[in-house]
Design a protein around this motif. Structure first.
Motif, PDB file in Angstrom:
ATOM      1  N   ARG A  11       0.848  -1.192   0.000  1.00  0.00           N
ATOM      2  CA  ARG A  11       0.000   0.000   0.000  1.00  0.00           C
ATOM      3  C   ARG A  11       0.880   1.237   0.000  1.00  0.00           C
ATOM      4  O   ARG A  11       1.893   1.295   0.694  1.00  0.00           O
ATOM      5  N   CYS A  61       0.185   5.624  -0.333  1.00  0.00           N
ATOM      6  CA  CYS A  61      -0.713   6.764  -0.546  1.00  0.00           C
ATOM      7  C   CYS A  61       0.101   8.040  -0.664  1.00  0.00           C
ATOM      8  O   CYS A  61       1.133   8.207  -0.002  1.00  0.00           O
ATOM      9  N   ARG A  99      -4.522   7.032  -3.509  1.00  0.00           N
ATOM     10  CA  ARG A  99      -4.038   5.704  -3.143  1.00  0.00           C
ATOM     11  C   ARG A  99      -3.379   5.083  -4.376  1.00  0.00           C
ATOM     12  O   ARG A  99      -4.047   4.528  -5.258  1.00  0.00           O
ATOM     13  N   ASP A 130      -2.960  -0.268  -3.630  1.00  0.00           N
ATOM     14  CA  ASP A 130      -4.033  -0.627  -2.703  1.00  0.00           C
ATOM     15  C   ASP A 130      -4.032  -2.130  -2.444  1.00  0.00           C
ATOM     16  O   ASP A 130      -4.896  -2.867  -2.912  1.00  0.00           O
ATOM     17  N   ARG A 189      -4.442  -1.803  -7.906  1.00  0.00           N
ATOM     18  CA  ARG A 189      -4.710  -3.222  -7.649  1.00  0.00           C
ATOM     19  C   ARG A 189      -4.411  -4.056  -8.897  1.00  0.00           C
ATOM     20  O   ARG A 189      -4.383  -3.536 -10.013  1.00  0.00           O
TER      21      ARG A 189
END
Length: 353
Positions: free
Chosen positions: A12, A14, A19, A22, A213
């Motif tokens: 992850r 950010c 983001r 993720d 993703r």
């Protein structure tokens, strides 16, 4: 050096409210070349920079042969990196650029020179070692950058859109050279690109990303022929979207034909758009004054592509459909002629408009 396995686990990252990654999950087998593919802003370069050690994830881990290397600096990761811009030292010759990492590691001068010569030969520019970057073409400079990344015998090779700054012909040549070198050395490689043709032609597996993703990771043929999601289907290759109706829980009617549905299945009666590859669309010539038929349209263009010709047909509802036919059949469908769609009897993906 034996090839190493690489694992990205629940990464992850950010940037404020954005983001970039993720929960990214991806594993590379030793000696495998995996291409990270996706639109701008999907997180592929962020993932590469985290693997290289240039950035730290907010959560998750990077493992090399099972060992967690997330806390390690870039200098301690045994990674070789090739950037989009060549990033060569202008005051050093090609051979000196290749040997730079070895000099930092205090390798003896004769060994550095021998290694640089060996790698310049490997990447196809032996005899250019005494030239400076400004005396080399763009393709030659990128070959030097590749040789420099390999000089320290890294466990993993990282390529960040290394071909995007080159013209089309050089890009094709260097793409093949990178694959040849990677196979010769058996080095685990992560290749970032936004060019789908590049990814499909060079990789053992292609990992398609969207919004930080992983949508699907599969061999190129599987990715193209059996995409796991509608996003992958539309992002990889050319895709038609033709109106249809769900007639059963796993059947859709499109252009007068009933086809099995893969993936998500809307309830019967739902109006959907059916995703069809151009090679899965057949055509039949029909008389100019044939009765109204939603599967019949007007031929707009015919684009010769060698063994196949891509015919564009505009249906009565304004939808344009592309069909790839053997070129010897192209004369059956002249511009302004009429043609009926005949979808191949194979599973399709559908989306709700």
């Amino acid at each position: 050096m034996p090839a190493a396995g690489l694992e990205l686990s629940a990464l992850r990252r950010c940037y404020g409210a954005v983001r970039a990654l993720d929960g990214l999950e991806l594993a590379l087998a030793p000696g495998e070349l995996v291409a990270l593919l996706g639109p701008s802003g999907c997180g592929k370069t962020t993932a590469l920079r985290i693997v290289a050690g240039f950035e730290r994830p907010d959560a998750g881990a990077v493992r090399l042969d099972g060992a967690d290397i997330t806390p390690l600096s870039a200098a301690k990761r045994d990674m070789g990196m090739v950037f989009q811009s060549y990033s060569l030292f202008p005051h050093l010759t090609a051979a000196q650029n290749v040997a730079f990492g070895l000099r930092l590691r205090k390798t003896a001068a004769p060994a550095r020179a021998a290694r640089a010569e060996e790698l310049l030969e490997l990447v196809g520019i032996g005899g250019h070692g005494a030239r400076y970057p400004h005396q080399l073409s763009g393709g030659q400079q990128q070959r030097v950058a590749l040789a420099r990344a390999l000089a320290i015998r890294p466990k993993v090779l990282l390529l960040d859109e290394p071909l995007s700054a080159l013209d089309a012909q050089v890009r094709l040549q260097l793409r093949d050279e990178i694959r040849r070198v990677q196979l010769d050395l058996g080095i685990t490689t992560l290749f970032v690109t936004h060019d789908q043709e590049e990814a499909l032609s060079i990789a053992d597996r292609v990992a398609v990303m969207r919004s930080g993703r992983l949508e699907q990771c599969a061999a190129p043929a599987q990715l193209y022929q059996r995409p796991a999601t509608a996003f992958v289907a539309q992002f990889v290759g050319t895709m038609n979207r033709v109106r249809g109706t769900m007639v059963d829980t796993d059947l859709v009617e499109v252009a007068g034909h009933r086809l099995p549905v893969d993936g998500e299945r809307p309830v019967p009666g739902t109006k959907v758009e059916v995703l069809l590859r151009p090679e899965a669309v057949g055509l039949e010539a029909v008389p100019a004054r044939a009765a109204a038929d939603p599967a019949v349209g007007t031929v707009r263009t015919a684009t010769f592509l060698g063994a196949i010709t891509r015919i564009a047909v505009v249906l009565e509802d304004g939808t344009q459909v592309k069909a790839d036919l053997p070129s010897h059949r192209a004369s059956e469908f002249p511009a302004a002629g009429r043609a009926r769609l005949v979808p191949a009897a194979r599973p399709v993906l559908v989306i709700e408009p």
